[in-house]
Design a protein around this motif. Sequence first.
Motif, PDB file in Angstrom:
ATOM      1  N   THR A  81     -73.302  16.253   9.443  1.00 47.18           N
ATOM      2  CA  THR A  81     -73.969  17.125  10.414  1.00 47.18           C
ATOM      3  C   THR A  81     -73.179  18.579  10.961  1.00 47.18           C
ATOM      4  N   GLY A  98     -68.171  22.331   5.994  1.00 44.22           N
ATOM      5  CA  GLY A  98     -66.915  21.815   5.575  1.00 44.22           C
ATOM      6  C   GLY A  98     -67.033  20.675   4.712  1.00 44.22           C
ATOM      7  N   PHE A 134     -73.229  14.172  21.967  1.00 41.68           N
ATOM      8  CA  PHE A 134     -74.233  15.100  21.824  1.00 41.68           C
ATOM      9  C   PHE A 134     -75.349  14.777  20.969  1.00 41.68           C
ATOM     10  N   ALA A 192     -73.907  11.791  13.289  1.00 42.90           N
ATOM     11  CA  ALA A 192     -72.361  12.308  13.305  1.00 42.90           C
ATOM     12  C   ALA A 192     -71.522  10.914  13.537  1.00 42.90           C
ATOM     13  N   GLY A 232     -65.252   9.701  12.526  1.00 47.65           N
ATOM     14  CA  GLY A 232     -64.110  10.329  11.559  1.00 47.65           C
ATOM     15  C   GLY A 232     -64.568  11.820  11.593  1.00 47.65           C
ATOM     16  N   GLY A 233     -65.696  12.092  11.486  1.00 51.13           N
ATOM     17  CA  GLY A 233     -66.212  13.667  11.397  1.00 51.13           C
ATOM     18  C   GLY A 233     -65.847  13.948  13.038  1.00 51.13           C
ATOM     19  N   SER A 238     -62.107  14.836  13.028  1.00 48.96           N
ATOM     20  CA  SER A 238     -61.677  15.766  12.135  1.00 48.96           C
ATOM     21  C   SER A 238     -62.241  17.312  12.570  1.00 48.96           C
ATOM     22  N   ALA A 272     -64.653  17.464  17.714  1.00 52.71           N
ATOM     23  CA  ALA A 272     -65.713  17.665  18.391  1.00 52.71           C
ATOM     24  C   ALA A 272     -65.822  17.797  20.009  1.00 52.71           C
TER      25      ALA A 272
HETATM   26  C1  LIG Z   1     -78.301  18.872  16.267  1.00 53.07           C
HETATM   27  C2  LIG Z   1     -76.885  19.048  16.293  1.00 53.07           C
HETATM   28  C3  LIG Z   1     -75.953  19.219  17.496  1.00 53.07           C
HETATM   29  C4  LIG Z   1     -74.678  19.330  17.325  1.00 53.07           C
HETATM   30  N1  LIG Z   1     -73.879  19.352  18.710  1.00 53.07           N
HETATM   31  C5  LIG Z   1     -72.507  19.716  18.671  1.00 53.07           C
HETATM   32  C6  LIG Z   1     -71.943  19.502  19.531  1.00 53.07           C
HETATM   33  O1  LIG Z   1     -72.414  19.634  21.113  1.00 53.07           O
HETATM   34  N2  LIG Z   1     -70.582  19.758  19.799  1.00 53.07           N
HETATM   35  C7  LIG Z   1     -69.896  19.493  18.443  1.00 53.07           C
HETATM   36  O2  LIG Z   1     -68.517  19.495  18.691  1.00 53.07           O
HETATM   37  N3  LIG Z   1     -70.463  19.565  17.426  1.00 53.07           N
HETATM   38  C8  LIG Z   1     -71.758  19.521  17.528  1.00 53.07           C
HETATM   39  N4  LIG Z   1     -72.596  19.443  16.212  1.00 53.07           N
HETATM   40  C9  LIG Z   1     -71.711  19.389  15.013  1.00 53.07           C
HETATM   41  C10 LIG Z   1     -71.411  18.227  14.267  1.00 53.07           C
HETATM   42  O3  LIG Z   1     -72.074  17.326  14.609  1.00 53.07           O
HETATM   43  C11 LIG Z   1     -69.831  17.894  14.414  1.00 53.07           C
HETATM   44  O4  LIG Z   1     -69.163  18.830  13.818  1.00 53.07           O
HETATM   45  C12 LIG Z   1     -69.629  16.360  14.165  1.00 53.07           C
HETATM   46  O5  LIG Z   1     -68.038  16.279  14.442  1.00 53.07           O
HETATM   47  C13 LIG Z   1     -69.682  16.388  12.686  1.00 53.07           C
HETATM   48  O6  LIG Z   1     -69.507  14.729  12.310  1.00 53.07           O
HETATM   49  P1  LIG Z   1     -69.928  14.515  10.793  1.00 53.07           P
HETATM   50  O7  LIG Z   1     -69.600  13.123  10.708  1.00 53.07           O
HETATM   51  O8  LIG Z   1     -71.074  14.666  10.743  1.00 53.07           O
HETATM   52  O9  LIG Z   1     -68.884  15.175   9.987  1.00 53.07           O
HETATM   53  P2  LIG Z   1     -69.401  16.013   8.603  1.00 53.07           P
HETATM   54  O10 LIG Z   1     -70.137  16.871   8.735  1.00 53.07           O
HETATM   55  O11 LIG Z   1     -69.596  15.113   7.459  1.00 53.07           O
HETATM   56  O12 LIG Z   1     -67.942  16.722   8.332  1.00 53.07           O
HETATM   57  C14 LIG Z   1     -67.355  17.529   9.017  1.00 53.07           C
HETATM   58  C15 LIG Z   1     -65.981  17.979   9.010  1.00 53.07           C
HETATM   59  O13 LIG Z   1     -64.875  16.916   8.816  1.00 53.07           O
HETATM   60  C16 LIG Z   1     -64.446  16.375   7.776  1.00 53.07           C
HETATM   61  N5  LIG Z   1     -64.492  14.982   7.649  1.00 53.07           N
HETATM   62  C17 LIG Z   1     -65.503  14.094   8.199  1.00 53.07           C
HETATM   63  N6  LIG Z   1     -65.121  12.842   8.021  1.00 53.07           N
HETATM   64  C18 LIG Z   1     -63.799  12.936   8.007  1.00 53.07           C
HETATM   65  C19 LIG Z   1     -63.032  12.029   7.676  1.00 53.07           C
HETATM   66  N7  LIG Z   1     -63.180  10.537   7.944  1.00 53.07           N
HETATM   67  N8  LIG Z   1     -61.709  12.109   7.457  1.00 53.07           N
HETATM   68  C20 LIG Z   1     -61.284  13.606   7.143  1.00 53.07           C
HETATM   69  N9  LIG Z   1     -62.279  14.563   7.339  1.00 53.07           N
HETATM   70  C21 LIG Z   1     -63.319  14.237   7.678  1.00 53.07           C
HETATM   71  C22 LIG Z   1     -65.384  16.852   6.562  1.00 53.07           C
HETATM   72  O14 LIG Z   1     -64.673  17.077   5.734  1.00 53.07           O
HETATM   73  C23 LIG Z   1     -65.820  18.359   7.388  1.00 53.07           C
HETATM   74  O15 LIG Z   1     -64.715  19.224   7.024  1.00 53.07           O
HETATM   75  C24 LIG Z   1     -73.905  19.314  16.201  1.00 53.07           C
HETATM   76  C25 LIG Z   1     -74.615  19.140  15.143  1.00 53.07           C
HETATM   77  C26 LIG Z   1     -75.984  19.031  14.975  1.00 53.07           C
HETATM   78  C27 LIG Z   1     -76.669  18.916  13.689  1.00 53.07           C
END
Ligand SMILES: Cc1cc2nc3c(=O)[nH]c(=O)nc-3n(C[C@H](O)[C@H](O)[C@H](O)COP(=O)(O)OP(=O)(O)OC[C@H]3O[C@@H](n4cnc5c(N)ncnc54)[C@H](O)[C@@H]3O)c2cc1C
Length: 455
Positions: A71, A76, A130, A136, A139-140, A143, A146
């Motif tokens: 997400t 990244g 959020f 989400a 771990g993400g 990383s 957030a």
């Molecule tokens: C509808 C919507 C609303 C959102 N609102 C917000 C908000 O209010 N605030 C906010 O901060 N973000 C928001 N986001 C962005 C996103 O959800 C965050 O950045 C979230 O932390 C990403 O988590 P993920 O598990 O999807 O990570 P991914 O998208 O899979 O990865 C994100 C990054 O983290 C790295 N990563 C993931 N997991 C690991 C791990 N275990 N070890 C090492 N690196 C890792 C990846 O390589 C990449 O660089 C939003 C996104 C959407 C779609």
Amino acid sequence: MTLEAELGEAIGPVQVLTDPSVTASYETDWTRHFSGQARCVVRPGDARDVGSVLRLCGRHGVAVVTQGGNTGLVGGGVPDGGEVVLSTSRLSDIGPVDVAAGQVTVGAGVTLTALQEVVRPLGLDFGVDFAARDSATIGGLVSTNAGGERVLRYGTMRQQVVGLEAVLADGSVLSRLEALPKENTGYDLVGLLAGSEGTLAVITAVRVRLWPLLTHRTVALLALDSTSAALQALAELKPRLGALEAAELFLADGLALVREHTGLPAPMAGEHAAYLLVECADRVDRGDEMLEALEEVSGLVPGLADIVMGADERGRRGLWRYREAHTESINATGVPVKLDVAVPHSHLERALEELPGVVTQVAPGARTIIFGHLNEGNLHVNVLGATDHHGVSEAVLRYVASLHGSISAEHGIGRAKTQWLALSRSEPEIAAMRSIKAALDPGLLLNPGVIFPHG
Ligand SMILES: Cc1cc2nc3c(=O)[nH]c(=O)nc-3n(C[C@H](O)[C@H](O)[C@H](O)COP(=O)(O)OP(=O)(O)OC[C@H]3O[C@@H](n4cnc5c(N)ncnc54)[C@H](O)[C@@H]3O)c2cc1C
């Protein structure tokens, strides 16, 4: 033996995905802006598996991109072309909740919703929340460090991490899952990995801090005739609302887009320039306190045109939907230029006024939708209908830097903003960050092209 075969031997052949119809969903990000072919997708089951994957990929000279819920909004977590995607989906254990300490250890692949569902029945809650909560992962979240809707009260993700387990590029495991609230022995490696966007290690488990569950929530949506009135209203409300937890801003064009996409009715009569959504949370009902504060503030902020309150949980969720549906509504309309920036409070009013003009100078006719976390000066600038995405990013990020703001408030640098890193970080800072990267990942195995440009 091929890398795929060796990976299959190490973690089990069914955990190595090569069928293009299966790997496709790992190859494009949420915004549909970033995509690249994966060499294969691996799904390790624990830190030992992750270590094996990293050692094998290192030996074969194939880079690894870690992916949680996919997400992320800066590209990244998806491959650029030819990397192995390491999915954390099987790192989904949730350990016993230590209610007395207010802590729990969770696998990196656990979603925000799954964590909330386990801790809330025990009277505890998690400090970050959020709209992407269903996908989400923790771990993400670590990383990307957030932020989200509750930073006002609990801080960002970094503040929620007590300890973690992570695997370095050479396959060695760092384990800092001990639950000591006070521990000062050397460098803060846990803090370093928070916000490192998968470039320094793969996080496999996280010990998180929990907070008392606040059972009574009161939400109000304020309609204002200008963004400056929204800022004034928040400034007046903050000292009056000790239980304030969220202060979110959206504007007339964003609301119109959300209504177009979701079919929601108007939240109140008439059209207004700006909307401020505020939420108070406590263990007792703060409805009366909120009403009193709103009444006082109505007399002090002439631009405050109307207020609606969420009468019950359904009403509360209904009001939040206007704010939380922004990202999905924008994405459903087209592939936007998504810029997540922050400006100091002293420049916020000016930025809100000038940003649409900054965009139209390089993209005449483009639609600029701005919303965000007002208390932190964090604005999500979304531009639809621009052909020159690079030009829009360049203009907006340079403008934000000229106001001493940040080119990334909460989403990170990812692949999207590498070339603008120097707008927010000095040369010595970038040199120090590159030294850390070189020391922990000398072979540039982990997420190459993220945070720093390739090479
Ligand atoms: C509808 C919507 C609303 C959102 N609102 C917000 C908000 O209010 N605030 C906010 O901060 N973000 C928001 N986001 C962005 C996103 O959800 C965050 O950045 C979230 O932390 C990403 O988590 P993920 O598990 O999807 O990570 P991914 O998208 O899979 O990865 C994100 C990054 O983290 C790295 N990563 C993931 N997991 C690991 C791990 N275990 N070890 C090492 N690196 C890792 C990846 O390589 C990449 O660089 C939003 C996104 C959407 C779609």
